[in-house]
Write a protein that holds these residues in place. Structure first.
Motif, PDB file in Angstrom:
ATOM      1  N   GLU A  19       0.853  -1.202   0.000  1.00 48.23           N
ATOM      2  CA  GLU A  19       0.000   0.000   0.000  1.00 48.23           C
ATOM      3  C   GLU A  19       0.889   1.253   0.000  1.00 48.23           C
ATOM      4  N   ALA A  20       1.891   1.226   0.844  1.00 42.20           N
ATOM      5  CA  ALA A  20       2.790   2.387   0.913  1.00 42.20           C
ATOM      6  C   ALA A  20       3.542   2.551  -0.403  1.00 42.20           C
ATOM      7  N   ALA A  21       3.922   1.425  -1.006  1.00 36.90           N
ATOM      8  CA  ALA A  21       4.658   1.494  -2.277  1.00 36.90           C
ATOM      9  C   ALA A  21       3.792   2.147  -3.353  1.00 36.90           C
ATOM     10  N   ARG A  22       2.540   1.753  -3.388  1.00 34.82           N
ATOM     11  CA  ARG A  22       1.613   2.295  -4.386  1.00 34.82           C
ATOM     12  C   ARG A  22       1.413   3.798  -4.179  1.00 34.82           C
ATOM     13  N   GLU A  23       1.298   4.160  -2.939  1.00 32.91           N
ATOM     14  CA  GLU A  23       1.095   5.581  -2.604  1.00 32.91           C
ATOM     15  C   GLU A  23       2.286   6.441  -3.057  1.00 32.91           C
ATOM     16  N   ILE A  24       3.483   5.967  -2.765  1.00 30.89           N
ATOM     17  CA  ILE A  24       4.688   6.719  -3.163  1.00 30.89           C
ATOM     18  C   ILE A  24       4.775   6.783  -4.687  1.00 30.89           C
ATOM     19  N   PHE A  25       4.496   5.642  -5.308  1.00 30.40           N
ATOM     20  CA  PHE A  25       4.598   5.593  -6.766  1.00 30.40           C
ATOM     21  C   PHE A  25       3.628   6.581  -7.405  1.00 30.40           C
ATOM     22  N   LEU A  26       2.380   6.559  -6.953  1.00 29.38           N
ATOM     23  CA  LEU A  26       1.367   7.425  -7.575  1.00 29.38           C
ATOM     24  C   LEU A  26       1.661   8.901  -7.323  1.00 29.38           C
ATOM     25  N   ALA A  27       2.117   9.212  -6.126  1.00 24.52           N
ATOM     26  CA  ALA A  27       2.435  10.620  -5.821  1.00 24.52           C
ATOM     27  C   ALA A  27       3.560  11.102  -6.741  1.00 24.52           C
ATOM     28  N   ILE A  47       9.283  -7.596  -5.128  1.00 24.74           N
ATOM     29  CA  ILE A  47       7.949  -8.105  -4.764  1.00 24.74           C
ATOM     30  C   ILE A  47       6.824  -7.131  -5.167  1.00 24.74           C
ATOM     31  N   TYR A  48       7.146  -5.866  -5.288  1.00 19.67           N
ATOM     32  CA  TYR A  48       6.121  -4.880  -5.695  1.00 19.67           C
ATOM     33  C   TYR A  48       6.141  -4.621  -7.202  1.00 19.67           C
ATOM     34  N   PHE A  49       7.098  -5.237  -7.857  1.00 14.84           N
ATOM     35  CA  PHE A  49       7.414  -4.845  -9.226  1.00 14.84           C
ATOM     36  C   PHE A  49       6.222  -4.938 -10.190  1.00 14.84           C
ATOM     37  N   ALA A  50       5.629  -6.122 -10.305  1.00 16.27           N
ATOM     38  CA  ALA A  50       4.588  -6.325 -11.312  1.00 16.27           C
ATOM     39  C   ALA A  50       3.377  -5.430 -11.052  1.00 16.27           C
ATOM     40  N   GLY A  51       3.011  -5.263  -9.785  1.00 21.55           N
ATOM     41  CA  GLY A  51       1.866  -4.408  -9.446  1.00 21.55           C
ATOM     42  C   GLY A  51       2.112  -2.964  -9.857  1.00 21.55           C
ATOM     43  N   LEU A  52       3.297  -2.465  -9.581  1.00 23.60           N
ATOM     44  CA  LEU A  52       3.591  -1.069  -9.898  1.00 23.60           C
ATOM     45  C   LEU A  52       3.848  -0.863 -11.387  1.00 23.60           C
ATOM     46  N   ILE A  62       9.483   1.888 -14.928  1.00 23.22           N
ATOM     47  CA  ILE A  62       9.740   1.007 -13.798  1.00 23.22           C
ATOM     48  C   ILE A  62      10.989   0.168 -14.079  1.00 23.22           C
ATOM     49  N   GLY A  63      11.818   0.046 -13.062  1.00 17.55           N
ATOM     50  CA  GLY A  63      13.054  -0.720 -13.222  1.00 17.55           C
ATOM     51  C   GLY A  63      13.269  -1.644 -12.037  1.00 17.55           C
ATOM     52  N   ALA A  64      14.076  -2.678 -12.257  1.00 19.05           N
ATOM     53  CA  ALA A  64      14.424  -3.612 -11.179  1.00 19.05           C
ATOM     54  C   ALA A  64      15.719  -3.135 -10.516  1.00 19.05           C
ATOM     55  N   GLN A  65      15.948  -3.627  -9.312  1.00 19.18           N
ATOM     56  CA  GLN A  65      17.163  -3.228  -8.573  1.00 19.18           C
ATOM     57  C   GLN A  65      18.316  -4.194  -8.815  1.00 19.18           C
ATOM     58  N   ASN A  66      18.001  -5.320  -9.476  1.00 16.66           N
ATOM     59  CA  ASN A  66      19.000  -6.365  -9.660  1.00 16.66           C
ATOM     60  C   ASN A  66      18.361  -7.436 -10.535  1.00 16.66           C
ATOM     61  N   VAL A  84      11.661  -9.489 -15.726  1.00 16.33           N
ATOM     62  CA  VAL A  84      11.544  -8.031 -15.593  1.00 16.33           C
ATOM     63  C   VAL A  84      10.837  -7.465 -16.820  1.00 16.33           C
ATOM     64  N   LYS A  85      11.312  -7.914 -17.978  1.00 15.72           N
ATOM     65  CA  LYS A  85      10.761  -7.397 -19.244  1.00 15.72           C
ATOM     66  C   LYS A  85       9.286  -7.765 -19.378  1.00 15.72           C
ATOM     67  N   SER A  86       8.947  -9.039 -19.144  1.00 15.32           N
ATOM     68  CA  SER A  86       7.559  -9.460 -19.378  1.00 15.32           C
ATOM     69  C   SER A  86       6.606  -8.955 -18.287  1.00 15.32           C
ATOM     70  N   SER A  87       7.171  -8.446 -17.183  1.00 18.68           N
ATOM     71  CA  SER A  87       6.311  -7.856 -16.139  1.00 18.68           C
ATOM     72  C   SER A  87       6.174  -6.352 -16.312  1.00 18.68           C
TER      73      SER A  87
END
Ligand code: PGA
Length: 259
Positions: A19-27, A47-52, A62-66, A84-87
């Motif tokens: 929830e916090a991740a989504r909030e930061i992303f949208l802001a 873990i938040y990657f595909a949702g965001l 959107i990018g991955a960290q590793n 990463v690409k297909s998500s």
């Protein structure tokens, strides 16, 4: 035409809930979408990657960290460039100093770079010395990091390559301990020189060079203007949408100084 500024948000292992991740992303997306010359690349935990990724836009990527260098298989806990690409991801940070600290070698980083480029992901390669010395040995250290990471890369992929210079001694500190813009400019010139030796001037010129390490709204302008970098990699301050908004706004306004 490519954006003149790139701002990467490295959330590291934060925040603690989706929830916090989504909030930061949208802001941040609300701000990033309005910028004229700046692209934002948000790198949340896997873990938040595909949702965001579903919320990414033309200007807020959107990018991955590793990632791991194989596409699939028995590699517990890893994620691959195809995942990463297909998500919905377009970028990946490779070789962050916190991963190097956990044992990632230059050789492993090279394999990750090649795997990501093969999937046409844009690689944000982190380089940077742990400490400075009076004899300039840190320069050879950075050159070696660059040389090994780029080993075997086909020149056609160079346009999918970003370098983030992050001196380890400046990461996770106060904003006054970040590198000064004028010092960053020296490093910028050095990195471009090394890239020119490796790839030729034409290719070297196209690779953006970012700065990372304790970036805040207080030092962003100096680093961008006097460091002549093409953008910033922001850690802690990218988790605070108010602070990050200021950094993004500064980046978009100061674009004249970019090379
Ligand atoms: P920081 O992190 O901005 O919190 O110093 C930067 C980084 O490690 O990428």
């Amino acid at each position: 035409m490519k954006s003149q500024r790139l701002i990467v948000a490295n959330w590291k292992m934060n925040p603690e809930t989706p929830e916090a991740a989504r909030e930061i992303f949208l802001a941040t997306r609300r701000v990033g979408d309005k910028l004229k010359r700046t692209e934002t690349i948000m790198c949340p935990p896997a873990i938040y990657f595909a949702g965001l990724a579903k919320l990414a836009s033309k200007k807020v990527h959107i990018g991955a960290q590793n990632l791991f260098w194989e596409n699939s298989g028995s590699y517990t806990g890893e994620i691959s460039s195809t995942m990463v690409k297909s998500s919905g991801g377009s970028h990946v940070i490779v070789g962050h100093s916190e991963r190097r600290e956990l044992g990632e070698t230059n050789e492993m980083i090279n394999k990750k770079v090649l795997a990501a480029l093969k999937q046409e992901l844009t690689v944000i390669l982190c380089i940077g010395e742990k400490e400075r010395d009076a004899h300039g040995e840190y320069l050879s250290f950075v050159k070696q990091q660059l040389g090994s990471a780029l080993s075997g890369i086909q020149k056609k992929f160079v346009e999918n390559f970003i370098i983030a210079y992050e001196p380890v001694w400046a990461i996770g500190k106060s904003d006054r301990e970040a590198m000064k813009g004028s010092d960053m400019y020296e490093m910028y010139i050095y990195i471009k020189k090394v890239l020119t030796e490796m790839l030729g001037r034409e290719y070297a010129e196209t690779i953006p060079v970012l700065y990372g390490g304790s970036v805040s709204a207080l030092n962003a302008e100096d680093i961008l203007n006097n460091g002549h970098v093409n953008g910033l990699l922001v850690g802690r301050q990218s988790l605070d949408p108010i602070q990050f908004k200021d950094i993004l706004t500064i980046a978009d306004a100061q674009v004249k100084a970019a090379k």
